[in-house]
Design an enzyme around this catalytic site. Structure first.
Site, PDB file in Angstrom:
ATOM      1  N   ARG A 146       0.821  -1.233   0.000  1.00 46.40           N
ATOM      2  CA  ARG A 146       0.000   0.000   0.000  1.00 46.40           C
ATOM      3  C   ARG A 146       0.850   1.276   0.000  1.00 46.40           C
ATOM      4  O   ARG A 146       0.499   2.274   0.619  1.00 46.40           O
ATOM      5  CB  ARG A 146      -0.952   0.029   1.207  1.00 46.40           C
ATOM      6  CG  ARG A 146      -1.917  -1.120   1.258  1.00 46.40           C
ATOM      7  CD  ARG A 146      -2.919  -1.127   0.116  1.00 46.40           C
ATOM      8  NE  ARG A 146      -3.645  -2.383   0.161  1.00 46.40           N
ATOM      9  CZ  ARG A 146      -3.306  -3.472  -0.559  1.00 46.40           C
ATOM     10  NH1 ARG A 146      -2.310  -3.429  -1.417  1.00 46.40           N
ATOM     11  NH2 ARG A 146      -4.005  -4.571  -0.449  1.00 46.40           N
ATOM     12  N   SER A 186     -10.063   0.139   4.103  1.00 43.38           N
ATOM     13  CA  SER A 186      -9.236  -0.347   5.219  1.00 43.38           C
ATOM     14  C   SER A 186      -8.550   0.834   5.889  1.00 43.38           C
ATOM     15  O   SER A 186      -7.847   1.601   5.237  1.00 43.38           O
ATOM     16  CB  SER A 186      -8.180  -1.326   4.712  1.00 43.38           C
ATOM     17  OG  SER A 186      -8.818  -2.484   4.236  1.00 43.38           O
ATOM     18  N   GLU A 206      -3.519   3.286   6.962  1.00 42.86           N
ATOM     19  CA  GLU A 206      -3.486   3.110   5.502  1.00 42.86           C
ATOM     20  C   GLU A 206      -4.179   4.311   4.846  1.00 42.86           C
ATOM     21  O   GLU A 206      -3.741   4.838   3.840  1.00 42.86           O
ATOM     22  CB  GLU A 206      -4.199   1.814   5.094  1.00 42.86           C
ATOM     23  CG  GLU A 206      -4.248   1.627   3.575  1.00 42.86           C
ATOM     24  CD  GLU A 206      -4.824   0.289   3.153  1.00 42.86           C
ATOM     25  OE1 GLU A 206      -4.577  -0.724   3.841  1.00 42.86           O
ATOM     26  OE2 GLU A 206      -5.529   0.249   2.129  1.00 42.86           O
TER      27      GLU A 206
HETATM   28  C1  LIG Z   1     -15.421  -0.039   0.352  1.00 44.66           C
HETATM   29  C2  LIG Z   1     -13.952   0.121   0.074  1.00 44.66           C
HETATM   30  C3  LIG Z   1     -13.180  -0.990  -0.214  1.00 44.66           C
HETATM   31  C4  LIG Z   1     -11.802  -0.859  -0.480  1.00 44.66           C
HETATM   32  N1  LIG Z   1     -11.069  -1.973  -0.758  1.00 44.66           N
HETATM   33  C5  LIG Z   1      -9.748  -1.845  -1.060  1.00 44.66           C
HETATM   34  C6  LIG Z   1      -8.962  -2.989  -1.404  1.00 44.66           C
HETATM   35  O1  LIG Z   1      -9.425  -4.115  -1.447  1.00 44.66           O
HETATM   36  N2  LIG Z   1      -7.659  -2.801  -1.698  1.00 44.66           N
HETATM   37  C7  LIG Z   1      -7.084  -1.574  -1.680  1.00 44.66           C
HETATM   38  O2  LIG Z   1      -5.883  -1.465  -1.987  1.00 44.66           O
HETATM   39  N3  LIG Z   1      -7.797  -0.469  -1.353  1.00 44.66           N
HETATM   40  C8  LIG Z   1      -9.108  -0.581  -1.050  1.00 44.66           C
HETATM   41  N4  LIG Z   1      -9.842   0.538  -0.727  1.00 44.66           N
HETATM   42  C9  LIG Z   1      -9.165   1.845  -0.650  1.00 44.66           C
HETATM   43  C10 LIG Z   1      -9.137   2.649  -1.940  1.00 44.66           C
HETATM   44  O3  LIG Z   1     -10.168   2.258  -2.825  1.00 44.66           O
HETATM   45  C11 LIG Z   1      -7.782   2.533  -2.630  1.00 44.66           C
HETATM   46  O4  LIG Z   1      -6.737   3.003  -1.797  1.00 44.66           O
HETATM   47  C12 LIG Z   1      -7.714   3.323  -3.936  1.00 44.66           C
HETATM   48  O5  LIG Z   1      -6.451   3.081  -4.518  1.00 44.66           O
HETATM   49  C13 LIG Z   1      -7.895   4.817  -3.742  1.00 44.66           C
HETATM   50  O6  LIG Z   1      -8.160   5.376  -5.009  1.00 44.66           O
HETATM   51  P1  LIG Z   1      -8.818   6.806  -5.178  1.00 44.66           P
HETATM   52  O7  LIG Z   1      -8.714   7.122  -6.615  1.00 44.66           O
HETATM   53  O8  LIG Z   1     -10.184   6.845  -4.572  1.00 44.66           O
HETATM   54  O9  LIG Z   1      -7.814   7.719  -4.356  1.00 44.66           O
HETATM   55  P2  LIG Z   1      -8.164   8.791  -3.240  1.00 44.66           P
HETATM   56  O10 LIG Z   1      -8.782   8.119  -2.082  1.00 44.66           O
HETATM   57  O11 LIG Z   1      -8.851   9.936  -3.859  1.00 44.66           O
HETATM   58  O12 LIG Z   1      -6.684   9.243  -2.827  1.00 44.66           O
HETATM   59  C14 LIG Z   1      -5.824   8.345  -2.149  1.00 44.66           C
HETATM   60  C15 LIG Z   1      -4.385   8.825  -2.366  1.00 44.66           C
HETATM   61  O13 LIG Z   1      -4.073   8.694  -3.747  1.00 44.66           O
HETATM   62  C16 LIG Z   1      -3.683   9.952  -4.277  1.00 44.66           C
HETATM   63  N5  LIG Z   1      -4.185  10.039  -5.641  1.00 44.66           N
HETATM   64  C17 LIG Z   1      -5.457   9.938  -6.099  1.00 44.66           C
HETATM   65  N6  LIG Z   1      -5.500  10.094  -7.428  1.00 44.66           N
HETATM   66  C18 LIG Z   1      -4.225  10.297  -7.818  1.00 44.66           C
HETATM   67  C19 LIG Z   1      -3.601  10.560  -9.080  1.00 44.66           C
HETATM   68  N7  LIG Z   1      -4.307  10.654 -10.229  1.00 44.66           N
HETATM   69  N8  LIG Z   1      -2.267  10.719  -9.106  1.00 44.66           N
HETATM   70  C20 LIG Z   1      -1.529  10.663  -7.986  1.00 44.66           C
HETATM   71  N9  LIG Z   1      -2.043  10.428  -6.761  1.00 44.66           N
HETATM   72  C21 LIG Z   1      -3.382  10.250  -6.686  1.00 44.66           C
HETATM   73  C22 LIG Z   1      -4.314  10.994  -3.364  1.00 44.66           C
HETATM   74  O14 LIG Z   1      -3.605  12.227  -3.421  1.00 44.66           O
HETATM   75  C23 LIG Z   1      -4.182  10.298  -2.024  1.00 44.66           C
HETATM   76  O15 LIG Z   1      -2.871  10.437  -1.528  1.00 44.66           O
HETATM   77  C24 LIG Z   1     -11.213   0.422  -0.457  1.00 44.66           C
HETATM   78  C25 LIG Z   1     -11.990   1.548  -0.175  1.00 44.66           C
HETATM   79  C26 LIG Z   1     -13.362   1.399   0.093  1.00 44.66           C
HETATM   80  C27 LIG Z   1     -14.169   2.628   0.398  1.00 44.66           C
END
Ligand SMILES: Cc1cc2nc3c(=O)[nH]c(=O)nc-3n(C[C@H](O)[C@H](O)[C@H](O)COP(=O)(O)OP(=O)(O)OC[C@H]3O[C@@H](n4cnc5c(N)ncnc54)[C@H](O)[C@@H]3O)c2cc1C
Length: 319
Positions: A193, A242, A312
């Site tokens: 992560r 998480s 995380e």
């Molecule tokens: C119900 C649920 C289930 C989940 N299950 C999992 C799972 O199984 N495995 C897992 O790994 N995660 C899981 N997650 C967490 C999440 O979905 C992941 O961490 C995902 O990668 C976050 O993506 P996001 O685009 O929503 O990023 P955000 O939440 O918007 O941002 C997270 C981080 O990424 C950065 N970021 C976002 N977009 C970019 C970009 N274009 N360039 C550079 N940095 C960027 C942000 O600045 C921040 O630091 C879950 C979340 C939820 C709500």
């Protein structure tokens, strides 16, 4: 809308400074996407809490993004926002510019040799479904992660034994000064992560490689993943996924449970009864409630089990 005399922009480079069309035209002429001052972010993240961004920029395309960042005053903080599925935006809001890659970046194109070229704003379900339709396996795990490609790269998102590090070839990244670079996966030093993507860098596209597969079998696996998620996670709640990383050799949810934190509340934030590594906003939480609850859980887990959990979820902005 940004004002032509905004201190965010280099003097002389302000939108519209080169022509004499009306203010709104001047802005849209220079910034083709959408630029909003004091933009509430709570509605854009899963927890539905948090303050406003000083500026929210939703670029029309890559050139719009690089032009805009190139004109920003040096040192202006820049942060990417995906679907906010792993994020606490603190109640005092986020300084500087938050960049949200919307529809223009939600693209997936199939290339030769089982390679997918994915826009930084493409969702996991779009990537996995596109791969399935093209007979490309190995990306099914993205079906269950509710974020964008940019967030997956930043977080090295993963599930069911696979993670982004296993499938990423390289990505296009725009740096806070507007420079655009291609970063090979090997340079991101992925670990659990975590990636070494610099702060403020924005992933605008990524190339991922899968393996040849049967679309029907890939579809079955994706359905299995969706059903497993539905059963074990509070998917319809305001949550951030998480909360803590699994410690070496252990499961964060088990430690939280052992510490007696199932259902624990601080203000309007609660440890999920369904999955104890998820915090939820029961409707009235502030981001401070969520963060304080997380810290209380960490304290109780350390006291009970001796393990110090590591967040995380990313927590950003002003308290
Ligand atoms: C119900 C649920 C289930 C989940 N299950 C999992 C799972 O199984 N495995 C897992 O790994 N995660 C899981 N997650 C967490 C999440 O979905 C992941 O961490 C995902 O990668 C976050 O993506 P996001 O685009 O929503 O990023 P955000 O939440 O918007 O941002 C997270 C981080 O990424 C950065 N970021 C976002 N977009 C970019 C970009 N274009 N360039 C550079 N940095 C960027 C942000 O600045 C921040 O630091 C879950 C979340 C939820 C709500």
């Amino acid at each position: 809308m940004i004002q032509p005399d905004s201190p965010l922009l280099h003097p002389g480079n302000a939108p519209g400074s080169q022509d004499d069309t009306p203010a709104v035209g001047q802005v849209t002429g220079k910034v083709r996407g959408k630029l909003t001052a004091d933009a509430p972010l709570g509605k854009l993240v899963w927890f539905k809490t948090g303050g406003a961004a000083d500026w929210l920029f939703e670029p029309a395309d890559l050139d719009d993004l690089t032009d805009f960042l190139g004109r920003l005053e040096d040192g202006t903080p820049v942060m990417a926002l995906g679907l906010g599925s792993n994020l606490v935006i603190r109640d005092g809001g986020v300084p500087g510019v938050v960049v949200r890659l919307g529809k223009p970046f939600a693209t997936v194109e199939v290339r030769r040799d089982c390679v997918l070229e994915c826009g930084g704003g493409a969702s996991g379900i779009l990537v996995a479904s596109s791969a399935r339709d093209a007979g490309i396996g190995g990306l099914e795990f993205l079906r269950g992660i509710p974020g964008t490609v940019g967030g997956f790269v930043r977080m090295n998102g993963g599930a069911y034994g696979r993670e982004v590090a296993d499938v990423l070839l390289d990505c296009e990244v725009v740096l806070p000064d507007g420079a655009c670079v291609t970063v090979p996966a090997g340079d991101l030093a992925f670990s659990y992560r975590h990636s070494r993507l610099p702060d403020g860098a924005i992933v605008t596209s990524a190339r991922m490689r899968g393996v040849p597969g049967d679309p029907a079998a890939i579809g079955v696996e994706m359905d299995r993943i969706a059903a497993a998620r539905e059963e074990t996670q509070p998917l319809r709640s305001k949550t951030g996924g998480s909360t803590f990383k699994n410690p070496a050799g252990g499961k964060a949810w088990e430690l939280v449970d052992r510490a007696g934190c199932r259902g624990l509340m601080v203000g309007g934030a609660q440890v999920s009864e369904k999955h104890t590594n998820f915090l939820i906003n029961i409707g009235t939480a502030t981001s401070a409630d969520i963060e304080n609850l997380g810290e209380e859980v960490r304290r109780r887990v350390a006291e009970t089990t001796g393990v110090t959990l590591e967040w995380e979820i990313k927590r950003v902005g002003r308290p």
